[in-house]
Scaffold this motif. Structure first.
Motif, mmCIF file in Angstrom:
data_model
loop_
_atom_site.group_PDB
_atom_site.id
_atom_site.type_symbol
_atom_site.label_atom_id
_atom_site.label_comp_id
_atom_site.label_asym_id
_atom_site.label_seq_id
_atom_site.Cartn_x
_atom_site.Cartn_y
_atom_site.Cartn_z
ATOM 1 N N GLU A 164 0.543 -1.254 0.247
ATOM 2 C CA GLU A 164 0.356 -0.094 0.210
ATOM 3 C C GLU A 164 0.620 0.998 0.049
ATOM 4 O O GLU A 164 0.566 2.121 0.318
ATOM 5 N N SER A 184 -0.615 -5.475 4.274
ATOM 6 C CA SER A 184 -1.514 -6.023 3.253
ATOM 7 C C SER A 184 -1.417 -7.051 3.235
ATOM 8 O O SER A 184 -0.449 -7.392 2.273
ATOM 9 N N GLN A 186 -2.768 -8.752 0.369
ATOM 10 C CA GLN A 186 -3.591 -8.990 -0.830
ATOM 11 C C GLN A 186 -2.669 -9.593 -1.952
ATOM 12 O O GLN A 186 -3.734 -10.415 -2.572
ATOM 13 N N ARG A 207 1.073 -0.935 10.168
ATOM 14 C CA ARG A 207 1.026 0.871 8.823
ATOM 15 C C ARG A 207 1.971 2.324 10.105
ATOM 16 O O ARG A 207 1.109 2.287 10.875
ATOM 17 N N GLU A 209 1.447 4.246 10.111
ATOM 18 C CA GLU A 209 0.592 5.803 10.060
ATOM 19 C C GLU A 209 1.799 7.263 10.775
ATOM 20 O O GLU A 209 0.627 6.653 12.552
ATOM 21 N N LEU A 217 -4.669 2.821 13.352
ATOM 22 C CA LEU A 217 -3.243 2.301 14.633
ATOM 23 C C LEU A 217 -2.607 1.717 13.200
ATOM 24 O O LEU A 217 -2.553 1.276 12.555
ATOM 25 N N PHE A 220 -3.355 -3.223 12.989
ATOM 26 C CA PHE A 220 -4.864 -3.904 12.563
ATOM 27 C C PHE A 220 -5.098 -5.518 11.750
ATOM 28 O O PHE A 220 -3.848 -5.315 11.510
ATOM 29 N N MET A 222 -6.411 -7.301 9.969
ATOM 30 C CA MET A 222 -7.645 -7.130 8.270
ATOM 31 C C MET A 222 -7.986 -8.412 7.607
ATOM 32 O O MET A 222 -7.286 -9.834 7.801
ATOM 33 N N GLU A 224 -9.557 -10.386 3.756
ATOM 34 C CA GLU A 224 -9.401 -9.586 3.008
ATOM 35 C C GLU A 224 -9.568 -10.798 2.102
ATOM 36 O O GLU A 224 -9.022 -12.332 1.833
ATOM 37 N N TYR A 329 -1.498 -1.273 -8.003
ATOM 38 C CA TYR A 329 -1.798 -2.822 -8.945
ATOM 39 C C TYR A 329 -2.940 -2.472 -8.684
ATOM 40 O O TYR A 329 -3.797 -3.024 -9.696
ATOM 41 N N GLU A 353 -14.365 5.013 6.191
ATOM 42 C CA GLU A 353 -13.975 3.710 5.115
ATOM 43 C C GLU A 353 -13.501 2.243 6.385
ATOM 44 O O GLU A 353 -12.752 3.561 7.627
ATOM 45 N N ILE A 354 -13.896 2.318 6.355
ATOM 46 C CA ILE A 354 -14.470 0.643 6.494
ATOM 47 C C ILE A 354 -13.429 -0.407 5.641
ATOM 48 O O ILE A 354 -13.213 -1.676 6.512
ATOM 49 N N ILE A 355 -14.584 0.070 4.506
ATOM 50 C CA ILE A 355 -13.047 -1.488 3.063
ATOM 51 C C ILE A 355 -12.965 -0.931 2.104
ATOM 52 O O ILE A 355 -13.293 0.428 1.684
ATOM 53 N N ARG A 360 -8.097 -6.237 -10.361
ATOM 54 C CA ARG A 360 -6.209 -5.864 -10.004
ATOM 55 C C ARG A 360 -6.108 -5.284 -11.303
ATOM 56 O O ARG A 360 -6.605 -6.451 -12.316
ATOM 57 N N PHE A 398 -10.890 -6.820 -1.685
ATOM 58 C CA PHE A 398 -11.417 -6.571 -0.985
ATOM 59 C C PHE A 398 -11.228 -6.466 0.814
ATOM 60 O O PHE A 398 -10.877 -7.766 0.655
ATOM 61 N N GLY A 401 -10.790 -3.930 7.279
ATOM 62 C CA GLY A 401 -10.470 -3.765 9.059
ATOM 63 C C GLY A 401 -11.073 -4.689 10.161
ATOM 64 O O GLY A 401 -12.257 -3.194 10.145
HETATM 65 O O1 4AD Z 1 -7.792 0.887 1.758
HETATM 66 P P1 4AD Z 1 -6.811 -0.273 2.316
HETATM 67 O O2 4AD Z 1 -5.345 0.289 2.556
HETATM 68 O O3 4AD Z 1 -6.694 -1.688 1.280
HETATM 69 C C1 4AD Z 1 -5.772 -2.932 1.384
HETATM 70 O O4 4AD Z 1 -4.987 -2.524 2.441
HETATM 71 C C2 4AD Z 1 -5.481 -3.465 -0.349
HETATM 72 N N1 4AD Z 1 -4.856 -4.199 -0.364
HETATM 73 C C3 4AD Z 1 -6.828 -4.186 0.539
HETATM 74 C C4 4AD Z 1 -8.009 -5.327 -0.361
HETATM 75 O O5 4AD Z 1 -8.033 -4.824 -1.437
HETATM 76 N N2 4AD Z 1 -6.917 -6.538 -0.454
HETATM 77 O O6 4AD Z 1 -6.998 -1.254 4.154
HETATM 78 C C5 4AD Z 1 -8.366 -1.710 3.890
HETATM 79 C C6 4AD Z 1 -9.178 -1.056 5.360
HETATM 80 C C7 4AD Z 1 -9.194 0.620 5.115
HETATM 81 O O7 4AD Z 1 -10.713 0.425 4.455
HETATM 82 C C8 4AD Z 1 -9.644 0.230 6.839
HETATM 83 O O8 4AD Z 1 -10.845 -0.337 7.266
HETATM 84 C C9 4AD Z 1 -8.223 -0.536 7.838
HETATM 85 O O9 4AD Z 1 -8.297 -1.511 6.427
HETATM 86 N N3 4AD Z 1 -7.102 0.458 7.497
HETATM 87 C C10 4AD Z 1 -6.486 0.395 8.821
HETATM 88 N N4 4AD Z 1 -7.249 0.411 10.278
HETATM 89 C C11 4AD Z 1 -6.849 0.779 11.024
HETATM 90 N N5 4AD Z 1 -5.735 1.485 11.409
HETATM 91 C C12 4AD Z 1 -5.102 1.967 10.221
HETATM 92 N N6 4AD Z 1 -3.650 2.592 10.604
HETATM 93 C C13 4AD Z 1 -6.147 0.905 8.702
HETATM 94 N N7 4AD Z 1 -5.284 1.056 7.617
HETATM 95 C C14 4AD Z 1 -6.267 1.006 6.592
#
Ligand code: 4AD
Ligand code: MG
Length: 430
Positions: A164, A184, A186, A207, A209, A217, A220, A222, A224, A329, A353-355, A360, A398, A401
């Motif tokens: 990511e 991720s 993915q 991450r 962040e 966080l 976290f 995930m 997928e 990607y 955003e939750i998803i 791809r 997708f 989190g």
């Molecule tokens: O939108 P994101 O970055 O998508 C991906 O990582 C894709 N590779 C996923 C995929 O297509 N398989 O992150 C997906 C979700 C976000 O919508 C959010 O719910 C959560 O991960 N998320 C976090 N949750 C908590 N803390 C963070 N720092 C987060 N960053 C993303």
């Protein structure tokens, strides 16, 4: 004496049982102590009278402090006035350990103090309710995919490459190589989808962040899914079915815990298909109409997500963002190559955003060009490019989190309470 759990207490009315737990609080009046005991499955009021247990055990009971561990034996009685509807008439009290003065008192404490004592804070009824709901959400995620023929194939945590974007990588040493903690699963799920058709992975992701928000966080979890021969509309439908299923499951299993959190159930009951679907461009227009200064081409921040998601009474799916602000990607829209075939699901009530996910890029040459444009190390992505050389097909997936989903479903104002030991900016203790 049979050992019973408090959650099963109704089955033991009239019987003598043993309960093992911790003291929430004690109230005494003359020859009686009322002990409220928790055992992890529930709370039960126990009545200790001097006449029944004798001088010594009665005195021991008087010395029990908050969170002392103890074993109680007694007879279960139905008692409409007791919280939970049952009481234990104690015949024997065995203290296990007398707790030192417990730092968390039944009064208001600051969040900083509570976070420092997270290992003890988990015992409170509110934290207990949240983490039980988290457990049910995870159970629902697994059942949803398991029941639809997805194979759980877990992906690695040490990785040689970014998924990511490179700005939020945690770097670590892997013998004489540099490794990164995964952002991720993915990319690996794309490989397993080509092997199994429909897969999902579920694990911790990381991450770095540098943002101190109520949604971020550093670590976290995930879940997928990834599906071969699937395209963007399939993922939109899958995400819609998935979220409705999870909310429905929690409404079925977790009424008591939701009540502890005083969650407005009518808001959750509205989470049924169809979810509104809007394009990125429609979202921009909506934001501008609401007075937000966003311009076409900008990514959404927390404020924009909150504003957008407050416009709808159920999750809203925003699709086709500019490719320039999305990951390398993503497949582009054949009719609008400047747009990515991607989607974000924003939860209602301002949760954002939750998803995130989408389709791809499956063409080898296009993907290679992307990797070069993004200045990613080609060598580390050799295996990923291979997937486009040996039977490449359109595919999509997708990620959701877990903590964001828990915050929304529980109605919490911060993700820090959605996981037992949150990893936050510059915060690693306990
Ligand atoms: O939108 P994101 O970055 O998508 C991906 O990582 C894709 N590779 C996923 C995929 O297509 N398989 O992150 C997906 C979700 C976000 O919508 C959010 O719910 C959560 O991960 N998320 C976090 N949750 C908590 N803390 C963070 N720092 C987060 N960053 C993303
Ligand atoms: Mg995202």
């Amino acid at each position: 004496m049979p050992v019973a759990y408090i959650e099963d207490i109704a089955r033991h009315v009239g019987e003598e049982v043993t309960i093992r737990g911790w003291l929430r609080h004690r109230r005494s009046s003359g020859k009686i102590h009322f002990l409220v005991v928790r055992d992890g499955t529930g709370d039960l009021q126990a009545v200790v009278s001097k006449g029944t247990v004798g001088e010594e055990q009665f005195a021991q009971s008087a010395a029990l402090t908050q969170e002392s561990s103890l074993i109680l034996t007694g007879k279960v009685r139905q008692e409409a006035r007791a919280p939970g509807g049952f009481e234990l008439d104690v015949t024997r009290v065995e203290p296990v350990q007398l707790a030192e003065p417990f730092p968390i008192q039944p009064k208001e404490h600051g969040v900083g103090f509570l976070m420092e004592h997270r290992h003890l804070w988990l015992r409170s009824s509110r934290q207990h309710a949240i983490l039980r709901i988290r457990h049910e959400i995870i159970r629902a995620c697994r059942s949803f995919f398991d029941d639809r023929g997805f194979v759980l194939v877990d992906t690695p945590i040490f990785t040689p490459n970014a998924c990511e974007g490179t700005t939020t990588l945690f770097q670590t040493q892997y013998f004489d190589e540099t490794a990164f903690l995964t952002q991720s699963g993915q990319l690996y799920s794309e490989a397993t989808a080509a092997a199994f058709g429909k897969v999902y992975c579920f694990g911790p992701t990381f991450r770095a962040e540098k943002s101190k928000t109520r949604r971020h966080l550093m670590e976290f979890w995930m879940v997928e899914p990834e599906v071969a021969f699937a395209e963007l509309p399939d993922m939109i439908d899958l995400a819609e079915g998935f979220l409705s299923f999870i909310v429905g499951h929690v409404l079925k299993t977790s009424r008591n815990d939701l009540a502890v959190l005083e969650r407005d159930l009518s808001k959750l009951e509205r989470v049924v298909p169809p979810f509104p679907r809007i394009t990125y461009e429609e979202a921009i227009a909506l934001l501008q109409k609401k007075g937000n200064p966003i311009q076409r081409g900008d990514d959404f921040g927390g404020d924009e997500e909150t504003l957008l998601s407050s416009e709808f009474d159920r999750p809203v799916i925003v699709h086709r963002y500019p490719a320039a602000i999305k990951a390398f990607y993503m497949q582009t829209d054949p009719s609008r190559p400047d747009l990515a075939l991607c989607m974000d699901v924003l939860a209602p009530e301002g949760y954002g955003e939750i998803i995130g996910g989408g389709q791809r890029m499956h063409d080898h040459e296009q993907l290679l060009a992307r990797i070069r444009e993004h200045k990613l190390p080609e060598e580390a992505f050799r295996w990923y490019l291979d997937l486009r050389r040996y039977g490449s097909v359109p595919h999509a997936g997708f990620g959701m989190g877990i903590e964001r989903a828990v915050a929304w479903i529980c109605g919490l104002d911060h993700v820090r309470e959605t996981i037992a030991f949150p990893r936050m900016l510059y915060k690693l203790y306990p």
